[in-house]
Design a protein around this motif. Structure first.
Motif, mmCIF file in Angstrom:
data_model
loop_
_atom_site.group_PDB
_atom_site.id
_atom_site.type_symbol
_atom_site.label_atom_id
_atom_site.label_comp_id
_atom_site.label_asym_id
_atom_site.label_seq_id
_atom_site.Cartn_x
_atom_site.Cartn_y
_atom_site.Cartn_z
ATOM 1 N N ARG A 213 18.463 8.295 39.611
ATOM 2 C CA ARG A 213 17.569 9.441 39.802
ATOM 3 C C ARG A 213 17.982 10.222 41.044
ATOM 4 O O ARG A 213 18.370 9.651 42.055
ATOM 5 N N GLN B 267 13.521 17.179 39.335
ATOM 6 C CA GLN B 267 14.018 15.811 39.266
ATOM 7 C C GLN B 267 15.203 15.788 38.312
ATOM 8 O O GLN B 267 15.246 16.546 37.352
ATOM 9 N N ARG C 232 18.419 13.195 36.429
ATOM 10 C CA ARG C 232 18.909 11.862 36.050
ATOM 11 C C ARG C 232 20.414 11.920 36.012
ATOM 12 O O ARG C 232 20.995 12.900 35.552
#
Length: 163
Positions: A51, A66, A68
């Motif tokens: 992350r 955010q 990944r």
């Protein structure tokens, strides 16, 4: 970039729920960050290395997303270029994928970009951090123009996340 507080960072997220933003790991060393050399704040989650997060200051308020990491080990030994700051790394670039904000993200839609794995693009552009031999290509652009390009590239990526 002006220093950000933990609360400003948590409220800036546009592609996760308020609960997710409340639980994510914000850097503990915010006071020690080189804010004067940063165009955006980026960090990897030490508790979940797949992350990552970026916060881009804008005119009215910062916008955070955010991400990944999709680290497929086979290409990590090749030289790759960050699409944000145009720095070349051997094994230091990751495909980072962000869920889109709103209903599109809830349906599983996402956008991705190849970025410096440590999200230190601002420091690479300013040559405050070394990317190794051939990491920063010789360019005819001034430092200010390179910084503007880096910010514009990240802003374009975030615009895709929020579209």
């Amino acid at each position: 970039m002006k220093p950000l507080t933990e609360q400003e960072i948590r409220t800036a997220f546009v592609n996760c729920t308020k609960g997710e933003a409340k639980r994510l790991s914000v850097p503990r060393d915010l006071a020690d960050r080189p804010w004067e050399d940063l165009d955006f704040l980026g960090w990897r989650d030490p508790q979940a290395p797949d992350r990552a997060y970026v916060v881009l200051p804008t005119g009215e308020r910062p916008i955070a997303v955010q991400l990944r990491s999709s680290d497929a080990g086979s290409w990590q030994t090749r030289r790759s270029m960050c699409s944000i700051c145009v720095t070349v790394h051997t094994g230091g670039v990751s495909l980072l994928v962000a869920p889109k904000s709103g209903k599109a993200g809830q349906q599983g839609n996402s956008v991705g970009a190849y970025m410096c794995s440590d999200l230190a693009c601002s420091l690479y552009v300013r040559r405050k951090k070394d990317a190794g031999t051939g990491g920063r290509l010789r360019e005819s652009l001034t430092l200010e123009q390179q910084i503007e390009r880096t910010v514009a590239n990240l802003a374009a990526f975030i615009a895709k996340v929020t579209a």
